[in-house]
Write a protein that holds these residues in place. Sequence first.
Motif, PDB file in Angstrom:
ATOM      1  N   THR A  42       0.676  -1.290   0.019  1.00  0.00           N
ATOM      2  CA  THR A  42       0.089  -0.180  -0.096  1.00  0.00           C
ATOM      3  C   THR A  42       0.837   1.313  -0.138  1.00  0.00           C
ATOM      4  N   ALA A  43       2.003   1.181   0.857  1.00  0.00           N
ATOM      5  CA  ALA A  43       2.598   2.527   0.775  1.00  0.00           C
ATOM      6  C   ALA A  43       3.672   2.695  -0.146  1.00  0.00           C
ATOM      7  N   LEU A  44       3.978   1.524  -1.031  1.00  0.00           N
ATOM      8  CA  LEU A  44       5.276   1.491  -1.900  1.00  0.00           C
ATOM      9  C   LEU A  44       4.782   2.465  -3.144  1.00  0.00           C
ATOM     10  N   PRO A  45       5.914   3.165  -3.620  1.00  0.00           N
ATOM     11  CA  PRO A  45       5.504   3.656  -4.966  1.00  0.00           C
ATOM     12  C   PRO A  45       5.788   2.525  -6.068  1.00  0.00           C
ATOM     13  N   THR A  46       5.421   2.850  -7.044  1.00  0.00           N
ATOM     14  CA  THR A  46       5.319   2.098  -8.337  1.00  0.00           C
ATOM     15  C   THR A  46       6.416   1.014  -8.458  1.00  0.00           C
ATOM     16  N   TRP A  47       7.578   1.906  -8.538  1.00  0.00           N
ATOM     17  CA  TRP A  47       8.827   0.931  -9.092  1.00  0.00           C
ATOM     18  C   TRP A  47       9.087  -0.167  -7.756  1.00  0.00           C
ATOM     19  N   GLU A  48       8.971   0.101  -6.524  1.00  0.00           N
ATOM     20  CA  GLU A  48       8.972  -0.725  -5.556  1.00  0.00           C
ATOM     21  C   GLU A  48       8.153  -1.800  -5.533  1.00  0.00           C
ATOM     22  N   ARG A  49       7.017  -1.476  -6.043  1.00  0.00           N
ATOM     23  CA  ARG A  49       5.951  -2.569  -6.418  1.00  0.00           C
ATOM     24  C   ARG A  49       6.540  -3.621  -7.275  1.00  0.00           C
ATOM     25  N   PHE A  50       7.168  -3.145  -8.288  1.00  0.00           N
ATOM     26  CA  PHE A  50       7.678  -4.019  -9.558  1.00  0.00           C
ATOM     27  C   PHE A  50       8.725  -4.726  -8.818  1.00  0.00           C
ATOM     28  N   GLY A  51       9.381  -4.009  -7.906  1.00  0.00           N
ATOM     29  CA  GLY A  51      10.610  -4.921  -7.348  1.00  0.00           C
ATOM     30  C   GLY A  51      10.055  -5.940  -6.448  1.00  0.00           C
ATOM     31  N   GLN A  52       8.854  -5.813  -6.101  1.00  0.00           N
ATOM     32  CA  GLN A  52       8.260  -6.950  -5.208  1.00  0.00           C
ATOM     33  C   GLN A  52       7.506  -7.927  -6.127  1.00  0.00           C
ATOM     34  N   GLY A  53       7.647  -7.731  -7.262  1.00  0.00           N
ATOM     35  CA  GLY A  53       7.261  -9.029  -8.370  1.00  0.00           C
ATOM     36  C   GLY A  53       5.897  -8.737  -9.126  1.00  0.00           C
ATOM     37  N   LEU A  54       5.532  -7.384  -9.191  1.00  0.00           N
ATOM     38  CA  LEU A  54       4.186  -7.035  -9.915  1.00  0.00           C
ATOM     39  C   LEU A  54       4.854  -6.734 -11.248  1.00  0.00           C
ATOM     40  N   ARG A  55       4.084  -7.282 -12.143  1.00  0.00           N
ATOM     41  CA  ARG A  55       4.243  -6.849 -13.592  1.00  0.00           C
ATOM     42  C   ARG A  55       3.123  -6.479 -14.180  1.00  0.00           C
ATOM     43  N   TYR A  56       3.127  -5.450 -14.927  1.00  0.00           N
ATOM     44  CA  TYR A  56       1.766  -4.742 -15.414  1.00  0.00           C
ATOM     45  C   TYR A  56       1.737  -4.348 -16.938  1.00  0.00           C
ATOM     46  N   LEU A  57       0.970  -4.930 -17.799  1.00  0.00           N
ATOM     47  CA  LEU A  57       0.874  -4.573 -19.096  1.00  0.00           C
ATOM     48  C   LEU A  57      -0.267  -3.412 -19.194  1.00  0.00           C
ATOM     49  N   ARG A  58      -0.215  -2.263 -19.728  1.00  0.00           N
ATOM     50  CA  ARG A  58      -1.012  -1.448 -19.700  1.00  0.00           C
ATOM     51  C   ARG A  58      -1.907  -1.546 -21.126  1.00  0.00           C
ATOM     52  N   ALA A  59      -2.991  -1.095 -21.077  1.00  0.00           N
ATOM     53  CA  ALA A  59      -3.938  -1.001 -22.399  1.00  0.00           C
ATOM     54  C   ALA A  59      -3.283  -0.252 -23.417  1.00  0.00           C
ATOM     55  N   ASP A  60      -2.813   1.073 -23.211  1.00  0.00           N
ATOM     56  CA  ASP A  60      -2.234   1.594 -24.380  1.00  0.00           C
ATOM     57  C   ASP A  60      -1.070   1.097 -24.987  1.00  0.00           C
ATOM     58  N   SER A  61      -0.566   1.408 -26.102  1.00  0.00           N
ATOM     59  CA  SER A  61       0.635   0.690 -26.541  1.00  0.00           C
ATOM     60  C   SER A  61       1.772   1.615 -26.086  1.00  0.00           C
ATOM     61  N   ARG A  62       1.716   2.445 -25.339  1.00  0.00           N
ATOM     62  CA  ARG A  62       2.714   3.587 -25.155  1.00  0.00           C
ATOM     63  C   ARG A  62       4.075   2.796 -24.761  1.00  0.00           C
ATOM     64  N   GLY A  63       5.035   3.177 -25.250  1.00  0.00           N
ATOM     65  CA  GLY A  63       6.516   3.044 -25.166  1.00  0.00           C
ATOM     66  C   GLY A  63       7.305   4.279 -25.558  1.00  0.00           C
ATOM     67  N   PHE A  64       8.614   3.591 -25.658  1.00  0.00           N
ATOM     68  CA  PHE A  64       9.584   4.717 -25.756  1.00  0.00           C
ATOM     69  C   PHE A  64       9.940   4.772 -27.320  1.00  0.00           C
ATOM     70  N   PRO A  65       9.101   5.851 -28.255  1.00  0.00           N
ATOM     71  CA  PRO A  65       9.091   5.700 -29.696  1.00  0.00           C
ATOM     72  C   PRO A  65      10.620   5.810 -30.128  1.00  0.00           C
ATOM     73  N   THR A  66      11.635   6.272 -29.618  1.00  0.00           N
ATOM     74  CA  THR A  66      12.607   6.631 -30.313  1.00  0.00           C
ATOM     75  C   THR A  66      13.769   5.336 -30.194  1.00  0.00           C
ATOM     76  N   LEU A  67      13.263   4.435 -29.068  1.00  0.00           N
ATOM     77  CA  LEU A  67      14.431   3.329 -28.838  1.00  0.00           C
ATOM     78  C   LEU A  67      13.865   2.316 -29.748  1.00  0.00           C
ATOM     79  N   ASN A  68      14.952   1.313 -30.260  1.00  0.00           N
ATOM     80  CA  ASN A  68      14.440   0.471 -31.310  1.00  0.00           C
ATOM     81  C   ASN A  68      14.234  -0.832 -30.475  1.00  0.00           C
ATOM     82  N   VAL A  69      13.623  -1.655 -31.165  1.00  0.00           N
ATOM     83  CA  VAL A  69      12.923  -3.016 -30.502  1.00  0.00           C
ATOM     84  C   VAL A  69      13.882  -3.478 -29.632  1.00  0.00           C
ATOM     85  N   GLY A  70      15.206  -3.681 -30.108  1.00  0.00           N
ATOM     86  CA  GLY A  70      16.181  -4.411 -29.305  1.00  0.00           C
ATOM     87  C   GLY A  70      16.399  -3.706 -27.885  1.00  0.00           C
TER      88      GLY A  70
END
Lengths: 299, 522
Positions: free
Chosen positions: B402-430
């Motif tokens: 409850t008190a953790l910020p997002t990145w620490e929740r991910f550190g605890q093993g949470l994985r989240y795929l959001r509905a939008d296809s937002r990503g980092f447009p200038t990075l390549n696939v690799g």
Amino acid sequence: MSYALHLLIYLSMYVVLAQSLNLVVGYMGRLNLAHAGFVAVGAYAYALATVVLGWTFLPGLLLAVTLAVALSLLLSLPSWRFRGDFFIMITLVVQALLYGVIHNWTSPGADLGSLANLTNGPFGIAGIPKPAISGIQFDTIGRMAALSVALAGICTALTLRLTSSPWGRLLKCLRDDELALRGLGKDVRRLKVQAFAFCCGLAAVGGVIYASYVSYVDPTTASLDESILLLCMLCVGGMGNFRGPMAGALVLLLLPELLRMTPMPQAVAANVRLMAYGLLLIVIVHFRPQGLAGDYRLE
Amino acid sequence: MIDDRDISTNPPPAAVKDAARGRVLMRARGLRKVFGGQVVLNGVAFDLHEGEVVLLRGPNGSGKTTLLNILTGNLVPDGGVIHLTVNGTLEDFTFPRCWWQNLNPFDHFLPERVAREGIGRSWQETRLFPSVSLIDNVFAAMPEQPGENPWNVLFRPHRVRAAEAAGREAAEVRLTELGLGGRDASSGDKVSLGQSKRVAIARAVQGGARILFLDEPLSGLDGTGIHSVVDLLRSLVRKHRITLVMIEHIWNVRHVAPLAHTVWDLHDGRLSIRRSPVTETVALPGEQDDLRIPDLFPDFRLARTIDLPRAARLDIYRRPGDAPATPVLQVEDLVVRRGRRLVIGENDSANGTRGLKLSIRAGDLAVLQAPNGWGKTTLLDALAGLIPAEHGSVSLCGRALTALPTWERFGQGLRYLRADSRGFPTLNVGESLRLAGRRAGEDLSLRSALSYGQLSGGQKRRVQIHALRHDRSCLFMLDEPFSALDKQTVAAAAEVIKTSFSADKRALLVALPASADAGLQT
């Protein structure tokens, strides 16, 4: 009494400036750092018209507004293509350009208003006559206040009318999603030209109020600090509606006056004022990002 | 290339044959588009007749959206000709344009120009004006409003007022037709997806569109939303004789197929056009089948169903024979608000708000089905810590989040795929994959040098699914993971999800639109 009237004149000037800037920043969603440049264009055009050409108030006002509207193309044409940070850079360039021209268009010995010495450089133009409209002299501070409040009333009524019209709705749509608006067949280029024309034309009115009240203009009118102050008014007061710029102009104008009331040496007060600005801005941005009375939050 | 002068003067045989179909509104020959060395469209040619309804299909990345963008002026093709009926005559737009043609600013094939000639479009993401009310969204689209000219506003207020009143009435009628009569003051960002999709289509029609290009009009919609949008499309076709070109992905194709006269199949940059009775054209072998979650995960069985407030439900699938396992996600009394609106949790007259309670165990495949506007994404965002919860507790594998910020929740093993296809447009696939801690060059059948921003919607989704980290994970939350994917890719994505999920101490929470016209019931 005359102190209150003095404040009233300044308030009406800043209301005009904040409302006009709100058209582009709040309604159209484009950050504009060149507003003070256009205030100075208006003030200088009026000063030159009255001092050098001997024109009266209304023709001088008309000249100032026309010139500012024409120069607004400096902003609106780049806005066709640039957006976001790059557009802010363009407005900064225009601001620097206007300041540079006003500051440097001078040569020693040449007459004021001649092509060699149009603006008298850093010394500015002094001795701007008090305004007169068809025989009525606005020579006392009370009459001057009445004139500036009347001008501010006309300008705010104009912005209110424009922003509540379908034209104002188009501006908001442009702010929200330019591509979707183009997809509906709306000419966004013409819209941008119109919005900047109103923004800059009204800025010139503010400049005319300033020049005719103070009777003196110098390049500091066009400085970047002034532009930032005007933008602060929108950030603090809020933008995208009618109330926001009003609140911003009121708060940022009265704040230094309140500090002046405190028993503080003048040198200290100036610094405290700057700190107060900064603190106010940080507090507002953190706790109330839409400003005191605004509708829209600049992302 | 086909000689375009010939075409513009003599109607092609197909058009003569079905003259009943109406005159040609738009015609393209030899359209070509290359993205970074990859040929997306290669000689696309078609005639679009008045009143025709076209279903545009093709696998992920075949250039459907690219073609739509070109035809609506949002993208300039590298070559080809587009003929457009303007005031009854066909006008030519030839690409590439010579430098001297660019000097004339009035004959460009730009979105506003194209829209004025009666071509409207809808976007995949609806793109309503978020800060403007629904009625003004529709109202703003009307062409030729006198009030859009500041001169009229200031000096001819009577004219403006009269036009305003008439226009507002027309917009209200339009919204009432859509069943949104009472909602006209809500702003564009405060209505559900189904409503906003309908408003977006109505907006384009109100803008005077005779041809409508629709990019996935049904994606992300629940059952009710699908029916209402399909009804709207049907009335546009029948009553208003509007020409439609639709892209729809496999989940929803069968809803719009009965409307279509023509199928355009885009494959390897070419368009093959079939005009035959609907039933024949649409039933490509294997494509008509519904994709069902149980088919994707055949060794799972429905274990229990938890009813959630406001017509949502959580179906829990398990592998038969799996031992009862420890809870992975436990949510107690969770209340989330968006502004003042209560999104997660219920108003209880007795003791204020009652929060959401749910629990998912290791090995569970939990499918959350809720109508649009229920707050699926809000719930997942709140679980991931992206938006704050008002109160309540969330724990993951026994640890309080409850008190953790997002990145620490991910550190605890949470994985989240959001509905939008937002990503980092200038990075390549690799780079995108490596950023997510995955090895690049895993089998994605995508060139890893392509930048993320250049990918199509379906390809972005695949990269995102691949980018989910497996190690030290305990809960995967997937928000509409299979939207915008074609059938093969859905299967591949399901495979990725299955392998990541096979270890025992993990659970999967999938959010899907309700009522599962996408075939997700058992």
